[in-house]
Write a protein that holds these residues in place. Structure first.
Motif, PDB file in Angstrom:
ATOM      1  N   SER A 338       0.831  -1.207   0.000  1.00 14.23           N
ATOM      2  CA  SER A 338       0.000   0.000   0.000  1.00 14.23           C
ATOM      3  C   SER A 338       0.864   1.256   0.000  1.00 14.23           C
ATOM      4  CB  SER A 338      -0.912  -0.004   1.233  1.00 14.23           C
ATOM      5  OG  SER A 338      -0.140   0.235   2.410  1.00 14.23           O
ATOM      6  N   TRP A 339       0.184   2.401  -0.040  1.00 13.30           N
ATOM      7  CA  TRP A 339       0.866   3.695  -0.001  1.00 13.30           C
ATOM      8  C   TRP A 339       0.956   4.246   1.419  1.00 13.30           C
ATOM      9  CZ3 TRP A 339       3.683   5.717  -3.810  1.00 13.30           C
ATOM     10  CH2 TRP A 339       3.490   5.229  -5.104  1.00 13.30           C
ATOM     11  N   ARG A 340       0.570   3.454   2.404  1.00 10.48           N
ATOM     12  CA  ARG A 340       0.789   3.860   3.788  1.00 10.48           C
ATOM     13  C   ARG A 340       2.286   3.840   4.080  1.00 10.48           C
ATOM     14  NH1 ARG A 340      -3.455   3.272   7.384  1.00 10.48           N
ATOM     15  NH2 ARG A 340      -2.062   2.404   8.968  1.00 10.48           N
ATOM     16  N   PRO A 341       2.769   4.599   5.061  1.00 10.93           N
ATOM     17  CA  PRO A 341       4.219   4.593   5.351  1.00 10.93           C
ATOM     18  C   PRO A 341       4.785   3.198   5.567  1.00 10.93           C
ATOM     19  CG  PRO A 341       3.152   6.390   6.514  1.00 10.93           C
ATOM     20  CD  PRO A 341       2.048   5.593   5.881  1.00 10.93           C
ATOM     21  N   SER A 342       4.029   2.345   6.249  1.00 12.79           N
ATOM     22  CA  SER A 342       4.523   0.976   6.486  1.00 12.79           C
ATOM     23  C   SER A 342       4.605   0.194   5.181  1.00 12.79           C
ATOM     24  CB  SER A 342       3.603   0.255   7.488  1.00 12.79           C
ATOM     25  OG  SER A 342       2.258   0.255   7.017  1.00 12.79           O
ATOM     26  N   GLY A 343       3.643   0.392   4.281  1.00 11.57           N
ATOM     27  CA  GLY A 343       3.671  -0.303   2.998  1.00 11.57           C
ATOM     28  C   GLY A 343       4.809   0.172   2.122  1.00 11.57           C
ATOM     29  N   ILE A 344       5.050   1.490   2.105  1.00 14.55           N
ATOM     30  CA  ILE A 344       6.161   2.033   1.320  1.00 14.55           C
ATOM     31  C   ILE A 344       7.492   1.514   1.852  1.00 14.55           C
ATOM     32  CG2 ILE A 344       7.355   4.157   0.693  1.00 14.55           C
ATOM     33  CD1 ILE A 344       4.628   5.567   0.750  1.00 14.55           C
ATOM     34  N   ALA A 345       7.642   1.495   3.192  1.00 12.27           N
ATOM     35  CA  ALA A 345       8.893   1.017   3.796  1.00 12.27           C
ATOM     36  C   ALA A 345       9.125  -0.460   3.490  1.00 12.27           C
ATOM     37  CB  ALA A 345       8.855   1.253   5.305  1.00 12.27           C
ATOM     38  N   LEU A 346       8.064  -1.243   3.588  1.00 13.24           N
ATOM     39  CA  LEU A 346       8.201  -2.674   3.325  1.00 13.24           C
ATOM     40  C   LEU A 346       8.513  -2.927   1.853  1.00 13.24           C
ATOM     41  CD1 LEU A 346       7.982  -5.190   5.104  1.00 13.24           C
ATOM     42  CD2 LEU A 346       5.618  -5.448   4.355  1.00 13.24           C
ATOM     43  N   GLY A 347       7.860  -2.193   0.973  1.00 15.74           N
ATOM     44  CA  GLY A 347       8.144  -2.338  -0.452  1.00 15.74           C
ATOM     45  C   GLY A 347       9.558  -1.907  -0.806  1.00 15.74           C
ATOM     46  N   LEU A 348      10.035  -0.830  -0.178  1.00 10.67           N
ATOM     47  CA  LEU A 348      11.401  -0.374  -0.412  1.00 10.67           C
ATOM     48  C   LEU A 348      12.407  -1.423   0.055  1.00 10.67           C
ATOM     49  CD1 LEU A 348      13.420   1.824  -1.228  1.00 10.67           C
ATOM     50  CD2 LEU A 348      13.169   2.806   1.073  1.00 10.67           C
ATOM     51  N   ALA A 349      12.147  -2.026   1.204  1.00  8.33           N
ATOM     52  CA  ALA A 349      13.032  -3.084   1.707  1.00  8.33           C
ATOM     53  C   ALA A 349      13.070  -4.264   0.738  1.00  8.33           C
ATOM     54  CB  ALA A 349      12.564  -3.538   3.087  1.00  8.33           C
ATOM     55  N   LEU A 350      11.921  -4.598   0.154  1.00  8.62           N
ATOM     56  CA  LEU A 350      11.869  -5.683  -0.822  1.00  8.62           C
ATOM     57  C   LEU A 350      12.717  -5.357  -2.047  1.00  8.62           C
ATOM     58  CD1 LEU A 350      10.640  -8.337  -1.996  1.00  8.62           C
ATOM     59  CD2 LEU A 350       8.784  -6.906  -2.907  1.00  8.62           C
ATOM     60  N   ARG A 351      12.597  -4.136  -2.568  1.00 13.09           N
ATOM     61  CA  ARG A 351      13.350  -3.754  -3.767  1.00 13.09           C
ATOM     62  C   ARG A 351      14.855  -3.744  -3.498  1.00 13.09           C
ATOM     63  NH1 ARG A 351       9.099  -0.017  -4.175  1.00 13.09           N
ATOM     64  NH2 ARG A 351      10.455   1.729  -3.606  1.00 13.09           N
ATOM     65  N   LEU A 352      15.241  -3.284  -2.306  1.00 15.35           N
ATOM     66  CA  LEU A 352      16.659  -3.298  -1.959  1.00 15.35           C
ATOM     67  C   LEU A 352      17.179  -4.729  -1.858  1.00 15.35           C
ATOM     68  CD1 LEU A 352      16.778  -0.452   0.717  1.00 15.35           C
ATOM     69  CD2 LEU A 352      17.763  -0.389  -1.579  1.00 15.35           C
ATOM     70  N   TRP A 353      16.381  -5.582  -1.248  1.00 12.39           N
ATOM     71  CA  TRP A 353      16.782  -6.982  -1.131  1.00 12.39           C
ATOM     72  C   TRP A 353      16.909  -7.625  -2.510  1.00 12.39           C
ATOM     73  CZ3 TRP A 353      19.172 -10.537   1.287  1.00 12.39           C
ATOM     74  CH2 TRP A 353      18.905 -11.898   1.055  1.00 12.39           C
ATOM     75  N   GLN A 354      15.967  -7.355  -3.409  1.00  9.89           N
ATOM     76  CA  GLN A 354      16.034  -7.924  -4.753  1.00  9.89           C
ATOM     77  C   GLN A 354      17.267  -7.419  -5.504  1.00  9.89           C
ATOM     78  OE1 GLN A 354      12.195  -6.667  -6.225  1.00  9.89           O
ATOM     79  NE2 GLN A 354      11.236  -8.639  -5.762  1.00  9.89           N
ATOM     80  N   ARG A 355      17.684  -6.191  -5.210  1.00  9.31           N
ATOM     81  CA  ARG A 355      18.839  -5.627  -5.896  1.00  9.31           C
ATOM     82  C   ARG A 355      20.146  -6.233  -5.407  1.00  9.31           C
ATOM     83  NH1 ARG A 355      20.359   0.857  -6.383  1.00  9.31           N
ATOM     84  NH2 ARG A 355      22.313   0.568  -7.538  1.00  9.31           N
TER      85      ARG A 355
END
Length: 391
Positions: A338-355
């Protein structure tokens, strides 16, 4: 687009449209027995206290076109504890279709309503068959998420039952089947087909649950009957399905005692091979292949079309249907952040991990294995045992 959205707090509510739900389930080709209302009501009854069920229902022009039973709870991802929404049935249901037959433009309103009523960081759907999923709905959800991920969760072997299955399978499995049949005949055990109903299912579940408890699944506490909550769910769910004539069982029995079984759910010409286990003391019988063969022979007798492994491990799957599969059913895990702060943070962590994950994997592969220093006395003993000497 005119669609009325309504929330229910339970699938057992007096005003829940149960008959319309079944009509919608039968109308959609991707639905499975795990979408059966009786199965999901059993899943609801087994929910822990920290999970909340909310059922989103949609009507268009007086017809039910949407039913999403959703559960929300807190889950931990590293240092983050966030709200996660899933489809009811996780993690015990193998393949659940999204019951959505929406008018054009409705998908974004459905997601907006879910986020309003059930605020969350992550909406995750498991065991979704891509070619049978409502692409319009899921595509609209992906475009409206801060991060979206589709990951292959398993590749399920399936076997199309054909007339040639009356002949013996070729290759190494043929000899394994022959040896298993000889051992079973030598000990006097027999294979039995069972179509339980609501009055007989409990005693049969007692028998197979006892086998599972004795097996490695019971030892590792990963079986479908392990724990009071899972056991309640499975008994209630299979009783509901048996009342509709949807349960099939093949049993290997010796003097009335169950030694091994395969427990399946049948609908629309397809047997879902949901669960199996065997008594460890009789592991040498090789009953698994014999009972799988019995599914196929039963299908030939009754006109079934498919044997479906239902769900397997993504890597190193040992399901015996791999030996004779005619196709694979790919199932995916879909994640919408989601676009909630927790959703953005979790999605960002996922993208960093994938990278950075590929780089970490390369570093691990390049890391030299430390040499093992063996004391001289131990080395001499080892040389004596292997018949070698460095002297």
């Amino acid at each position: 687009m005119q669609m009325d959205l309504t929330w229910y707090s339970s699938l057992r509510a007096d005003n829940f449209p149960a008959s319309a739900y079944e009509q919608l389930r039968q109308r959609l080709p991707g639905s499975t027995p795990f979408n059966h209302l009786g199965w999901l009501q059993a899943a609801e009854a087994a929910l822990p206290a920290d999970q909340q069920l909310q059922v989103l229902v949609g009507h268009h022009q007086g017809q039910l076109c949407l039913c999403l039973p959703l559960i929300r709870g807190c889950e931990r991802f590293g240092p983050l504890t966030v709200q996660v929404v899933r489809h009811l049935g996780y993690p015990m249901s193998d393949r659940i279709a999204l019951l959505a037959d929406l008018p054009a433009g409705a998908a974004k309103h459905v997601l907006r309503e879910i986020r309003r009523h059930l605020p969350h960081a992550l909406l995750q759907l498991n065991e979704v068959v891509d070619e049978l999923a409502p692409r319009t709905l899921l595509g609209a959800w992906a475009r409206r998420s801060s991060t979206h991920e589709q990951r292959l969760s398993c590749q399920v072997p399936v076997h199309r039952i054909v007339e040639q299955d009356r002949q013996e399978i070729s290759g190494d499995p043929r000899y394994k089947l022959r040896r298993a049949r000889k051992r079973i005949a030598a000990c006097g055990a027999q294979v039995r087909r069972v179509v339980p109903d609501a009055s007989t299912i409990h005693s049969l579940l007692d028998a197979v649950a006892e086998v599972e408890e004795l097996s490695w699944k019971g030892d590792d506490e990963v079986g479908i009957f392990c724990g009071s909550s899972r056991r309640q769910w499975m008994y209630q769910a299979f009783t509901a399905l048996a009342a509709q004539g949807l349960v099939r069982m093949v049993l290997l029995e010796l003097n009335g005692r169950c030694l091994s079984y395969r427990l399946g759910v049948f609908e629309r010409g397809r047997i879902y091979d949901y669960n199996l286990a065997f008594v460890p003391a009789y592991a040498d019988l090789g009953s698994g292949r014999v009972l799988l063969e019995e599914w196929i022979h039963w299908g030939l007798d009754d006109g079934w079309e498919w044997v479906d492994a239902s769900r397997v491990s993504l890597e190193n799957s040992s399901h015996q249907l791999h030996e004779r599969m005619s196709g694979l059913c790919q199932q995916h895990r879909l994640s919408y952040y989601s676009w909630r702060p927790s959703g953005i943070a979790l999605g960002l962590a996922l993208r960093l991990w994938q990278r950075f994950k590929p780089q970490l994997q390369r570093l691990r592969r390049q890391k030299p294995t430390p040499a093992v220093v063996v004391p001289l006395a131990k080395q001499e003993n080892r040389d004596a045992l292997t018949g070698h000497s460095q002297r």
